[in-house]
Design a protein around this motif. Structure first.
Motif, PDB file in Angstrom:
ATOM      1  N   UNK A  39      45.010  79.173  24.208  1.00 51.45           N
ATOM      2  CA  UNK A  39      45.470  78.556  25.503  1.00 51.45           C
ATOM      3  C   UNK A  39      46.716  76.990  25.914  1.00 51.45           C
ATOM      4  N   UNK A  40      47.298  77.615  26.606  1.00 50.54           N
ATOM      5  CA  UNK A  40      48.627  76.831  26.400  1.00 50.54           C
ATOM      6  C   UNK A  40      48.368  76.484  28.245  1.00 50.54           C
ATOM      7  N   UNK A  41      47.679  74.494  28.269  1.00 52.32           N
ATOM      8  CA  UNK A  41      47.259  74.402  29.874  1.00 52.32           C
ATOM      9  C   UNK A  41      48.947  73.088  30.272  1.00 52.32           C
ATOM     10  N   UNK A  42      49.197  73.552  31.109  1.00 50.41           N
ATOM     11  CA  UNK A  42      50.080  72.825  31.745  1.00 50.41           C
ATOM     12  C   UNK A  42      49.762  72.480  33.577  1.00 50.41           C
ATOM     13  N   UNK A  43      50.338  70.744  33.098  1.00 51.73           N
ATOM     14  CA  UNK A  43      50.171  70.185  34.145  1.00 51.73           C
ATOM     15  C   UNK A  43      51.390  69.211  35.374  1.00 51.73           C
ATOM     16  N   UNK A  44      51.985  69.464  36.101  1.00 50.08           N
ATOM     17  CA  UNK A  44      52.958  68.340  36.117  1.00 50.08           C
ATOM     18  C   UNK A  44      54.338  68.836  35.135  1.00 50.08           C
ATOM     19  N   UNK A  45      54.541  69.514  34.621  1.00 49.23           N
ATOM     20  CA  UNK A  45      55.677  70.257  33.942  1.00 49.23           C
ATOM     21  C   UNK A  45      55.600  69.689  32.193  1.00 49.23           C
ATOM     22  N   UNK A  46      54.336  69.110  32.367  1.00 47.20           N
ATOM     23  CA  UNK A  46      53.748  68.990  30.560  1.00 47.20           C
ATOM     24  C   UNK A  46      52.872  69.614  29.928  1.00 47.20           C
ATOM     25  N   UNK A  47      52.346  70.543  28.656  1.00 49.78           N
ATOM     26  CA  UNK A  47      51.310  71.292  28.353  1.00 49.78           C
ATOM     27  C   UNK A  47      50.779  69.853  28.016  1.00 49.78           C
ATOM     28  N   UNK A  48      50.001  69.665  28.547  1.00 49.64           N
ATOM     29  CA  UNK A  48      48.372  68.365  28.136  1.00 49.64           C
ATOM     30  C   UNK A  48      47.788  69.161  26.922  1.00 49.64           C
ATOM     31  N   UNK A  49      47.576  70.249  27.051  1.00 47.50           N
ATOM     32  CA  UNK A  49      46.845  70.915  25.908  1.00 47.50           C
ATOM     33  C   UNK A  49      47.023  72.262  25.580  1.00 47.50           C
ATOM     34  N   UNK A  83      32.851  75.548  26.096  1.00 52.42           N
ATOM     35  CA  UNK A  83      32.751  74.139  26.770  1.00 52.42           C
ATOM     36  C   UNK A  83      33.437  72.926  26.953  1.00 52.42           C
ATOM     37  N   UNK A  84      32.981  71.716  26.926  1.00 53.28           N
ATOM     38  CA  UNK A  84      34.617  71.075  28.124  1.00 53.28           C
ATOM     39  C   UNK A  84      34.731  70.317  26.955  1.00 53.28           C
ATOM     40  N   UNK A  85      33.235  69.630  26.139  1.00 51.98           N
ATOM     41  CA  UNK A  85      33.817  68.324  25.251  1.00 51.98           C
ATOM     42  C   UNK A  85      35.284  68.482  24.647  1.00 51.98           C
ATOM     43  N   UNK A  86      35.602  67.298  24.272  1.00 51.78           N
ATOM     44  CA  UNK A  86      36.841  67.046  23.461  1.00 51.78           C
ATOM     45  C   UNK A  86      37.709  67.478  24.253  1.00 51.78           C
ATOM     46  N   UNK A  87      38.066  68.687  25.145  1.00 56.48           N
ATOM     47  CA  UNK A  87      39.213  69.078  25.592  1.00 56.48           C
ATOM     48  C   UNK A  87      39.838  67.768  26.539  1.00 56.48           C
ATOM     49  N   UNK A  88      41.386  68.370  27.016  1.00 58.84           N
ATOM     50  CA  UNK A  88      41.668  67.475  28.412  1.00 58.84           C
ATOM     51  C   UNK A  88      41.027  67.648  29.417  1.00 58.84           C
ATOM     52  N   UNK A 137      39.914  71.466  17.910  1.00 65.75           N
ATOM     53  CA  UNK A 137      39.582  72.848  19.130  1.00 65.75           C
ATOM     54  C   UNK A 137      41.113  72.690  19.820  1.00 65.75           C
ATOM     55  N   UNK A 138      41.690  71.579  19.115  1.00 65.79           N
ATOM     56  CA  UNK A 138      42.963  71.701  19.999  1.00 65.79           C
ATOM     57  C   UNK A 138      44.295  70.767  20.019  1.00 65.79           C
ATOM     58  N   UNK A 139      45.214  70.942  20.233  1.00 59.17           N
ATOM     59  CA  UNK A 139      45.951  69.870  20.820  1.00 59.17           C
ATOM     60  C   UNK A 139      45.799  69.216  21.959  1.00 59.17           C
ATOM     61  N   UNK A 140      46.010  68.023  21.785  1.00 59.77           N
ATOM     62  CA  UNK A 140      45.391  67.504  23.476  1.00 59.77           C
ATOM     63  C   UNK A 140      46.070  65.675  23.695  1.00 59.77           C
TER      64      UNK A 140
END
Ligand SMILES: Nc1ncnc2c1ncn2[C@@H]1O[C@H](COP(=O)(O)OP(=O)(O)OP(=O)(O)O)[C@@H](O)[C@H]1O
Ligand SMILES: [Mg+2]
Length: 328
Positions: free
Chosen positions: A226-236, A245-250, A312-315
């Motif tokens: 899952x790619x998460x976009x915020x304000x034009x940026x991929x934040x994660x 679980x939310x731990x360690x995510x953006x 888990x991800x690229x954050x």
């Protein structure tokens, strides 16, 4: 095992020419989609998802243009192609189901004519007879009786119209399909059946999908990443399996996780994300999420966050390691 990318987006920025100057709706985005993979793209309304999709297709309009970066599909740079090569490359290698596509069918033409026209536009060598046979086959694939090919769009249900659009998108057997909110306008039952069908077609025909949606729970169910976009940026960009679980995510991803009832245990209160996203001409300095972030410290408004690769991800966050601490 090395995986073959079907899509490579590098440092891509897209601006809209406006009376206030060029406003960047997509800012330095980097990601890839691999063979047979489903990547979900989520973010609030206005975060730039559709703009990114149009840029990937090289179909930007309304004063939008790529200001930097590149898009490669199957290793070929889309922005270095001449128009004729692009015309045949698009649709046979990469296609898109547009947002509100259900209303995109021409109301005064039968769906048969529309499918045949699409097939022949992208592949002029195909005969009318072969195109008709392919149209029938496509209808069978999306489980509509081929007799309905003679229908006008208004004679079909919303679910059927969306199936027709999906049939057109997969008509030339592309390796990669972008689906921009393909089921949002449909009721939940029809939505589920179309999603099941999309996944079945993907397995059968072997294409990759960039699946755009606001619906975080739906996306994390069907996507590999899952790619998460915020304000034009991929934040994660996270592996879906890690999103329970939310731990360690953006911190923004954490907010999305907390907004889903079944992802939180009974003790955790359901919460939204406070505040609203900024306008494109008022993007905050440093990390653009910092005014809404409960982990933010002074550095977040001063410096762009580092890009951190975890299991888990690229954050992209100064304090992702703290995420989860405030829960409970
Ligand atoms: N023609 C335009 N001129 C100027 N700004 C635009 C134009 N079209 C879109 N924008 C802005 O670009 C940003 C991204 O829009 P986009 O449609 O890509 O968002 P989105 O994430 O797809 O939203 P949604 O979930 O509502 O479909 C928004 O802030 C929007 O206001
Ligand atoms: Mg959109």
């Amino acid at each position: 095992m090395s995986r073959t990318p079907v899509l490579e987006v590098n440092n891509l920025s897209v601006g809209y020419q406006t009376t206030k100057g060029v406003l960047e709706a997509v800012r330095k985005v980097d990601f890839s989609v691999y063979e047979n993979e489903v990547v979900g793209l989520i973010g609030e309304s206005g975060s730039g998802k559709s703009t990114l999709a149009y840029a990937i297709m090289r179909l930007l309009k309304n004063g939008a243009h790529v200001t930097e970066g590149s898009v490669k599909v199957l290793g070929q740079d889309l922005y270095n192609m001449d128009p004729e090569t692009l015309r045949t490359f698009r649709w046979s290698n990469i296609s898109m189901v547009f947002q509100s596509a259900m209303n995109a069918l021409n109301p005064v033409m039968t769906v048969e004519q529309q499918i045949i026209d699409t097939l022949r536009f992208h592949d002029p060598s195909i005969s009318k007879k072969a195109a008709l046979e392919l149209a029938r086959e496509l209808f069978r694939l999306v489980r509509i009786d081929p007799s309905r090919l003679k229908s006008y769009p208004h004679e079909l249900s919303g679910g059927m119209r969306q199936r027709v659009i999906i049939a057109i998108a997969i008509a030339l057997n592309p390796k990669f399909v972008i689906m921009d909110e393909p089921t949002t306008a449909l009721d939940v039952v029809v939505q589920k059946s179309i999603l099941d069908q999309i996944m079945e077609l993907k397995e059968r025909l072997g294409f990759s999908i960039l699946f755009i949606s606001h619906d975080f729970s739906l996306v994390s169910e069907i996507a590999d990443r899952v790619a998460v976009m915020y304000c034009g940026r991929l934040v994660e960009v996270a592996n879906s399996g890690t999103l329970s679980t939310p731990d360690g995510h953006h911190p923004y991803t954490e907010g999305l996780i907390h907004a889903i009832p079944r992802f939180t245990d009974k003790k955790t209160k359901l919460r939204g994300i406070p505040g609203t996203p900024p306008a494109l001409d008022k993007i905050p300095s440093g990390c653009s999420f910092h005014p809404r972030c409960k982990y933010a410290e002074e550095v977040c408004s001063l410096q762009a966050p580092p890009i951190v690769k975890t299991e888990k991800s690229i954050v992209e966050c100064h304090f992702h390691a703290k995420v989860g601490e405030h829960n409970g």
